[in-house]
Design a protein around this motif. Structure first.
Motif, PDB file in Angstrom:
ATOM      1  N   ASP A 163       0.798  -1.225   0.000  1.00  0.00           N
ATOM      2  CA  ASP A 163       0.000   0.000   0.000  1.00  0.00           C
ATOM      3  C   ASP A 163       0.827   1.270   0.000  1.00  0.00           C
ATOM      4  O   ASP A 163       0.317   2.336  -0.392  1.00  0.00           O
ATOM      5  CB  ASP A 163      -0.935   0.022   1.218  1.00  0.00           C
ATOM      6  N   TRP A 164       2.085   1.190   0.419  1.00  0.00           N
ATOM      7  CA  TRP A 164       2.900   2.388   0.541  1.00  0.00           C
ATOM      8  C   TRP A 164       4.214   2.318  -0.244  1.00  0.00           C
ATOM      9  O   TRP A 164       4.493   3.195  -1.059  1.00  0.00           O
ATOM     10  CB  TRP A 164       3.198   2.665   2.022  1.00  0.00           C
ATOM     11  N   VAL A 165       4.996   1.289  -0.006  1.00  0.00           N
ATOM     12  CA  VAL A 165       6.322   1.233  -0.630  1.00  0.00           C
ATOM     13  C   VAL A 165       6.231   0.899  -2.110  1.00  0.00           C
ATOM     14  O   VAL A 165       6.850   1.554  -2.955  1.00  0.00           O
ATOM     15  CB  VAL A 165       7.205   0.200   0.096  1.00  0.00           C
ATOM     16  N   TRP A 166       5.439  -0.132  -2.466  1.00  0.00           N
ATOM     17  CA  TRP A 166       5.363  -0.606  -3.850  1.00  0.00           C
ATOM     18  C   TRP A 166       4.042  -0.275  -4.523  1.00  0.00           C
ATOM     19  O   TRP A 166       3.713  -0.845  -5.562  1.00  0.00           O
ATOM     20  CB  TRP A 166       5.587  -2.122  -3.882  1.00  0.00           C
ATOM     21  N   ASP A 167       3.303   0.628  -3.958  1.00  0.00           N
ATOM     22  CA  ASP A 167       2.033   1.045  -4.560  1.00  0.00           C
ATOM     23  C   ASP A 167       2.286   1.675  -5.932  1.00  0.00           C
ATOM     24  O   ASP A 167       3.304   2.351  -6.134  1.00  0.00           O
ATOM     25  CB  ASP A 167       1.348   2.062  -3.652  1.00  0.00           C
ATOM     26  N   PRO A 168       1.388   1.484  -6.920  1.00  0.00           N
ATOM     27  CA  PRO A 168       1.595   2.097  -8.237  1.00  0.00           C
ATOM     28  C   PRO A 168       1.808   3.609  -8.191  1.00  0.00           C
ATOM     29  O   PRO A 168       2.616   4.152  -8.952  1.00  0.00           O
ATOM     30  CB  PRO A 168       0.310   1.738  -8.997  1.00  0.00           C
ATOM     31  N   LEU A 169       1.094   4.298  -7.302  1.00  0.00           N
ATOM     32  CA  LEU A 169       1.286   5.743  -7.197  1.00  0.00           C
ATOM     33  C   LEU A 169       2.704   6.062  -6.746  1.00  0.00           C
ATOM     34  O   LEU A 169       3.343   6.983  -7.280  1.00  0.00           O
ATOM     35  CB  LEU A 169       0.276   6.339  -6.216  1.00  0.00           C
ATOM     36  N   THR A 170       3.230   5.313  -5.780  1.00  0.00           N
ATOM     37  CA  THR A 170       4.604   5.511  -5.330  1.00  0.00           C
ATOM     38  C   THR A 170       5.585   5.304  -6.472  1.00  0.00           C
ATOM     39  O   THR A 170       6.525   6.085  -6.654  1.00  0.00           O
ATOM     40  CB  THR A 170       4.930   4.541  -4.186  1.00  0.00           C
TER      41      THR A 170
END
Length: 223
Positions: free
Chosen positions: A73-80
């Motif tokens: 949800d945070w490190v490998w999220d598409p937005l990230t």
């Protein structure tokens, strides 16, 4: 005859080599897409067996499941991943005035997003459904957007580093981070029960095909 030094950077692959890699990966992607679309029973059976097993593990180990949630949800999220690509594009312009490479990076990432969303709408595959889910996700399942986006963005960034001739330690570190991230994001999606294994495999294959095609285009028009 003069022979190159052992410390000389490797020659970049010819556009034809990258194009062949893109074609091979694209062919594998199309084959998997067809098998998923027709719900080929052996493939569906393997998907179900793996997903059932990993879901049982996820329910039994909530600590690992929570770590997977944070990573996905945070490190490998598409937005990230997209923000990372955009930051590198800005750095390329600011540091090297490399407008062409920055544009190439942004456009390829955008194409990856469009391909992913288009295939999700066209295939319309349902996500796994559990009576006791450990996580949730929206939209159709195939292909995994997390897996595709990480593969595209990190694959492109590795190519940019290669073209700029970074040191061996930096290169090895970057490759290790990229491999762990691309593999890890796919595994977290399966562990959390929001994707079938073939969704993740499809994202990896499509992402790798797009990266190879983008490299072929860059070598062809920007040697």
């Amino acid at each position: 005859m003069h022979s190159p030094s052992v410390d000389s950077p490797p020659r970049p692959p010819a556009p034809r080599t990258a194009a062949r890699a893109a074609a091979a990966l694209g062919l594998c992607s199309v084959l998997l897409l067809v098998l998923v679309s027709v719900e080929w029973h052996p493939l569906v059976s393997v998907d179900d067996d793996i997903s059932t097993t990993t879901h049982r593990w996820a329910r039994a180990d909530p600590d690992v499941t929570q770590v997977c949630r944070i990573l996905t949800d945070w490190v490998w999220d598409p937005l990230t991943m997209r923000l990372l690509g955009a930051a590198v594009a800005v750095w390329l312009v600011w540091r090297y005035a490399a407008w062409w490479t920055a544009g190439w990076l942004v456009v390829t990432s955008a194409v990856g997003t469009l391909v992913q969303q288009g295939l999700k709408a066209a295939v319309g595959r349902d996500r796994p459904v559990w009576p006791d889910p450990v996580d949730s996700a929206h939209y159709a399942a195939y292909p995994s957007g997390h897996a595709l986006t990480a593969t595209v963005v990190l694959g492109l960034l590795l190519w940019v580093l290669h073209r700029h001739g970074v040191g061996r330690a930096v290169w090895r570190t970057a490759v290790a981070v990229a491999v762990v991230s691309v593999a890890g994001v796919g595994l977290t999606r399966i562990w959390l029960g929001v994707h079938w294994p073939t969704d993740v495999l499809g994202g990896w294959l499509l992402g790798a095909a797009l990266v190879a095609l983008a490299i072929a285009a860059q070598l062809r028009w920007r040697p």
